[in-house]
Design a protein around this motif. Sequence first.
Motif, PDB file in Angstrom:
ATOM      1  N   LYS A  54       8.956   9.778   2.423  1.00  0.00           N
ATOM      2  CA  LYS A  54       8.273   8.510   2.160  1.00  0.00           C
ATOM      3  C   LYS A  54       7.220   8.295   3.241  1.00  0.00           C
ATOM      4  O   LYS A  54       7.524   8.350   4.429  1.00  0.00           O
ATOM      5  CB  LYS A  54       9.273   7.368   2.169  1.00  0.00           C
ATOM      6  CG  LYS A  54       8.623   5.999   2.017  1.00  0.00           C
ATOM      7  CD  LYS A  54       9.612   4.952   1.614  1.00  0.00           C
ATOM      8  CE  LYS A  54      10.177   4.055   2.550  1.00  0.00           C
ATOM      9  NZ  LYS A  54      11.001   2.975   2.147  1.00  0.00           N
ATOM     10  N   PHE A  55       5.984   8.081   2.795  1.00  0.00           N
ATOM     11  CA  PHE A  55       4.882   7.772   3.696  1.00  0.00           C
ATOM     12  C   PHE A  55       4.395   6.363   3.381  1.00  0.00           C
ATOM     13  O   PHE A  55       4.285   5.986   2.222  1.00  0.00           O
ATOM     14  CB  PHE A  55       3.735   8.769   3.523  1.00  0.00           C
ATOM     15  CG  PHE A  55       4.109  10.167   3.911  1.00  0.00           C
ATOM     16  CD1 PHE A  55       4.006  10.584   5.225  1.00  0.00           C
ATOM     17  CD2 PHE A  55       4.572  11.062   2.967  1.00  0.00           C
ATOM     18  CE1 PHE A  55       4.355  11.868   5.591  1.00  0.00           C
ATOM     19  CE2 PHE A  55       4.927  12.350   3.320  1.00  0.00           C
ATOM     20  CZ  PHE A  55       4.820  12.757   4.640  1.00  0.00           C
ATOM     21  N   ILE A  56       4.095   5.604   4.417  1.00  0.00           N
ATOM     22  CA  ILE A  56       3.640   4.231   4.232  1.00  0.00           C
ATOM     23  C   ILE A  56       2.267   4.067   4.872  1.00  0.00           C
ATOM     24  O   ILE A  56       2.079   4.397   6.053  1.00  0.00           O
ATOM     25  CB  ILE A  56       4.630   3.233   4.856  1.00  0.00           C
ATOM     26  CG1 ILE A  56       5.978   3.357   4.141  1.00  0.00           C
ATOM     27  CG2 ILE A  56       4.093   1.813   4.760  1.00  0.00           C
ATOM     28  CD1 ILE A  56       7.039   2.435   4.656  1.00  0.00           C
ATOM     29  N   LEU A  57       1.309   3.583   4.075  1.00  0.00           N
ATOM     30  CA  LEU A  57      -0.014   3.223   4.584  1.00  0.00           C
ATOM     31  C   LEU A  57       0.036   1.757   4.973  1.00  0.00           C
ATOM     32  O   LEU A  57       0.405   0.912   4.155  1.00  0.00           O
ATOM     33  CB  LEU A  57      -1.092   3.430   3.520  1.00  0.00           C
ATOM     34  CG  LEU A  57      -1.248   4.817   2.917  1.00  0.00           C
ATOM     35  CD1 LEU A  57      -2.350   4.805   1.870  1.00  0.00           C
ATOM     36  CD2 LEU A  57      -1.546   5.827   3.989  1.00  0.00           C
ATOM     37  N   HIS A  58      -0.353   1.454   6.193  1.00  0.00           N
ATOM     38  CA  HIS A  58      -0.264   0.090   6.697  1.00  0.00           C
ATOM     39  C   HIS A  58      -1.590  -0.647   6.560  1.00  0.00           C
ATOM     40  O   HIS A  58      -2.646  -0.094   6.868  1.00  0.00           O
ATOM     41  CB  HIS A  58       0.173   0.101   8.164  1.00  0.00           C
ATOM     42  CG  HIS A  58       1.497   0.770   8.366  1.00  0.00           C
ATOM     43  ND1 HIS A  58       2.685   0.158   8.040  1.00  0.00           N
ATOM     44  CD2 HIS A  58       1.817   2.008   8.803  1.00  0.00           C
ATOM     45  CE1 HIS A  58       3.683   0.975   8.307  1.00  0.00           C
ATOM     46  NE2 HIS A  58       3.181   2.110   8.770  1.00  0.00           N
ATOM     47  N   ASN A  59      -1.525  -1.883   6.087  1.00  0.00           N
ATOM     48  CA  ASN A  59      -2.698  -2.757   5.945  1.00  0.00           C
ATOM     49  C   ASN A  59      -3.825  -2.091   5.154  1.00  0.00           C
ATOM     50  O   ASN A  59      -4.985  -2.141   5.537  1.00  0.00           O
ATOM     51  CB  ASN A  59      -3.206  -3.214   7.313  1.00  0.00           C
ATOM     52  CG  ASN A  59      -2.214  -4.093   8.016  1.00  0.00           C
ATOM     53  OD1 ASN A  59      -1.571  -4.924   7.398  1.00  0.00           O
ATOM     54  ND2 ASN A  59      -2.072  -3.907   9.310  1.00  0.00           N
ATOM     55  N   ALA A  60      -3.488  -1.491   4.039  1.00  0.00           N
ATOM     56  CA  ALA A  60      -4.475  -0.780   3.217  1.00  0.00           C
ATOM     57  C   ALA A  60      -5.294  -1.759   2.382  1.00  0.00           C
ATOM     58  O   ALA A  60      -4.799  -2.800   1.955  1.00  0.00           O
ATOM     59  CB  ALA A  60      -3.775   0.216   2.304  1.00  0.00           C
ATOM     60  N   TRP A  61      -6.558  -1.397   2.177  1.00  0.00           N
ATOM     61  CA  TRP A  61      -7.430  -2.180   1.297  1.00  0.00           C
ATOM     62  C   TRP A  61      -8.429  -1.238   0.637  1.00  0.00           C
ATOM     63  O   TRP A  61      -8.725  -0.159   1.142  1.00  0.00           O
ATOM     64  CB  TRP A  61      -8.129  -3.307   2.042  1.00  0.00           C
ATOM     65  CG  TRP A  61      -8.923  -2.902   3.251  1.00  0.00           C
ATOM     66  CD1 TRP A  61      -8.436  -2.673   4.500  1.00  0.00           C
ATOM     67  CD2 TRP A  61     -10.323  -2.673   3.319  1.00  0.00           C
ATOM     68  NE1 TRP A  61      -9.461  -2.316   5.345  1.00  0.00           N
ATOM     69  CE2 TRP A  61     -10.633  -2.314   4.647  1.00  0.00           C
ATOM     70  CE3 TRP A  61     -11.361  -2.741   2.388  1.00  0.00           C
ATOM     71  CZ2 TRP A  61     -11.919  -2.017   5.068  1.00  0.00           C
ATOM     72  CZ3 TRP A  61     -12.647  -2.449   2.811  1.00  0.00           C
ATOM     73  CH2 TRP A  61     -12.920  -2.091   4.135  1.00  0.00           C
ATOM     74  N   VAL A  62      -8.914  -1.638  -0.534  1.00  0.00           N
ATOM     75  CA  VAL A  62      -9.789  -0.788  -1.340  1.00  0.00           C
ATOM     76  C   VAL A  62     -11.233  -0.943  -0.869  1.00  0.00           C
ATOM     77  O   VAL A  62     -11.779  -2.040  -0.875  1.00  0.00           O
ATOM     78  CB  VAL A  62      -9.680  -1.143  -2.836  1.00  0.00           C
ATOM     79  CG1 VAL A  62     -10.620  -0.286  -3.660  1.00  0.00           C
ATOM     80  CG2 VAL A  62      -8.240  -0.981  -3.309  1.00  0.00           C
ATOM     81  N   SER A  63     -11.841   0.179  -0.458  1.00  0.00           N
ATOM     82  CA  SER A  63     -13.239   0.144  -0.014  1.00  0.00           C
ATOM     83  C   SER A  63     -14.197   0.675  -1.070  1.00  0.00           C
ATOM     84  O   SER A  63     -15.391   0.392  -1.024  1.00  0.00           O
ATOM     85  CB  SER A  63     -13.413   0.954   1.275  1.00  0.00           C
ATOM     86  OG  SER A  63     -13.063   2.309   1.061  1.00  0.00           O
ATOM     87  N   VAL A 108      -9.820   5.259  -6.530  1.00  0.00           N
ATOM     88  CA  VAL A 108      -9.931   4.262  -5.476  1.00  0.00           C
ATOM     89  C   VAL A 108      -9.902   4.956  -4.128  1.00  0.00           C
ATOM     90  O   VAL A 108      -9.228   5.972  -3.955  1.00  0.00           O
ATOM     91  CB  VAL A 108      -8.828   3.180  -5.534  1.00  0.00           C
ATOM     92  CG1 VAL A 108      -8.944   2.337  -6.762  1.00  0.00           C
ATOM     93  CG2 VAL A 108      -7.462   3.788  -5.420  1.00  0.00           C
ATOM     94  N   GLU A 109     -10.673   4.420  -3.197  1.00  0.00           N
ATOM     95  CA  GLU A 109     -10.644   4.894  -1.814  1.00  0.00           C
ATOM     96  C   GLU A 109     -10.057   3.785  -0.969  1.00  0.00           C
ATOM     97  O   GLU A 109     -10.507   2.639  -1.042  1.00  0.00           O
ATOM     98  CB  GLU A 109     -12.048   5.263  -1.340  1.00  0.00           C
ATOM     99  CG  GLU A 109     -12.590   6.485  -2.017  1.00  0.00           C
ATOM    100  CD  GLU A 109     -13.945   6.930  -1.475  1.00  0.00           C
ATOM    101  OE1 GLU A 109     -14.403   6.376  -0.445  1.00  0.00           O
ATOM    102  OE2 GLU A 109     -14.535   7.827  -2.091  1.00  0.00           O
ATOM    103  N   LEU A 110      -9.045   4.128  -0.204  1.00  0.00           N
ATOM    104  CA  LEU A 110      -8.330   3.152   0.606  1.00  0.00           C
ATOM    105  C   LEU A 110      -8.627   3.342   2.083  1.00  0.00           C
ATOM    106  O   LEU A 110      -8.560   4.460   2.593  1.00  0.00           O
ATOM    107  CB  LEU A 110      -6.819   3.280   0.399  1.00  0.00           C
ATOM    108  CG  LEU A 110      -6.280   3.078  -1.004  1.00  0.00           C
ATOM    109  CD1 LEU A 110      -4.775   3.291  -1.016  1.00  0.00           C
ATOM    110  CD2 LEU A 110      -6.632   1.698  -1.515  1.00  0.00           C
ATOM    111  N   GLN A 111      -8.925   2.251   2.758  1.00  0.00           N
ATOM    112  CA  GLN A 111      -8.975   2.222   4.207  1.00  0.00           C
ATOM    113  C   GLN A 111      -7.619   1.693   4.660  1.00  0.00           C
ATOM    114  O   GLN A 111      -7.002   0.887   3.965  1.00  0.00           O
ATOM    115  CB  GLN A 111     -10.086   1.294   4.697  1.00  0.00           C
ATOM    116  CG  GLN A 111     -11.460   1.639   4.156  1.00  0.00           C
ATOM    117  CD  GLN A 111     -11.920   3.027   4.548  1.00  0.00           C
ATOM    118  OE1 GLN A 111     -11.675   3.503   5.656  1.00  0.00           O
ATOM    119  NE2 GLN A 111     -12.589   3.703   3.626  1.00  0.00           N
ATOM    120  N   HIS A 112      -7.165   2.150   5.797  1.00  0.00           N
ATOM    121  CA  HIS A 112      -5.863   1.691   6.284  1.00  0.00           C
ATOM    122  C   HIS A 112      -5.827   1.785   7.801  1.00  0.00           C
ATOM    123  O   HIS A 112      -6.692   2.389   8.422  1.00  0.00           O
ATOM    124  CB  HIS A 112      -4.722   2.499   5.654  1.00  0.00           C
ATOM    125  CG  HIS A 112      -4.802   3.963   5.920  1.00  0.00           C
ATOM    126  ND1 HIS A 112      -4.115   4.561   6.946  1.00  0.00           N
ATOM    127  CD2 HIS A 112      -5.512   4.942   5.320  1.00  0.00           C
ATOM    128  CE1 HIS A 112      -4.376   5.855   6.950  1.00  0.00           C
ATOM    129  NE2 HIS A 112      -5.238   6.109   5.976  1.00  0.00           N
TER     130      HIS A 112
END
Length: 163
Positions: free
Chosen positions: A121-130, A150-154
Motif C-alpha cells: 500500500k502506497f499513500i500519496l499525501h495532500n494530492a491535488w490535480v494539476s 490526470v496528473e497529481l501533485q503531492h
Amino acid sequence: MPRFVESTKRDPFRNFNFRVLLNNVEVYACRKISGLTGTVEVVKFRAGNNLSSVDELSPGRVHYDTVTLEAGLTNDTSFLDWATQLIRHEATPGLRAVEPEYRRTVEILVYDLDQNKPVKKFILHNAWVSKFTAMSELAAEANEILVSIVELQHEGFTSEPVA
C-alpha cells in the motif's frame, strides 16, 4: 562447496493488479499509473580556504515527481468531480475551491496474483490535480477505449503495512 537454500519464495509483485482509493473509496479503474519517485537535491559547497578541489556534498530539498493516472472513461463522476474542482472555479473569481477541499489522500493498493488481498500500500499525501485530460483522441478507425488522464501533485508518499 556450500549450498544455499532459500527458505521462502520471494517472487516480485506483478504490476498489473492494483486499485486506487480516494479518501478510502475505490473510485478509479486505472489502466496505468506512473512510478512513484522522490529525489533529494544535491547541494555543492566549497569553502574559500579549502585546499581540496573536491566539493562537499550535502542533501538539499526533496522533490516528488508528478504522478499520472490513466483510466478508461466511465459514467462514474467521483474522480472527475475532484479532477475538475480547481479548473471549474478558476474562471469565476472568488469561487475557487478552498485548500482543504481539493487536497486528498490517494492510496494505491497492489494485489497478489489472485487479486484476493493487497500486498503493498502506497499513500500519496495532500494530492491535488494539476492537469486533467477529459478524454483521449477520437478516431473513426480506432479500436481503443476512451481514456481520461490526470496528473497529481503531492507532498510525498509513504509505503504502509497492509492489514
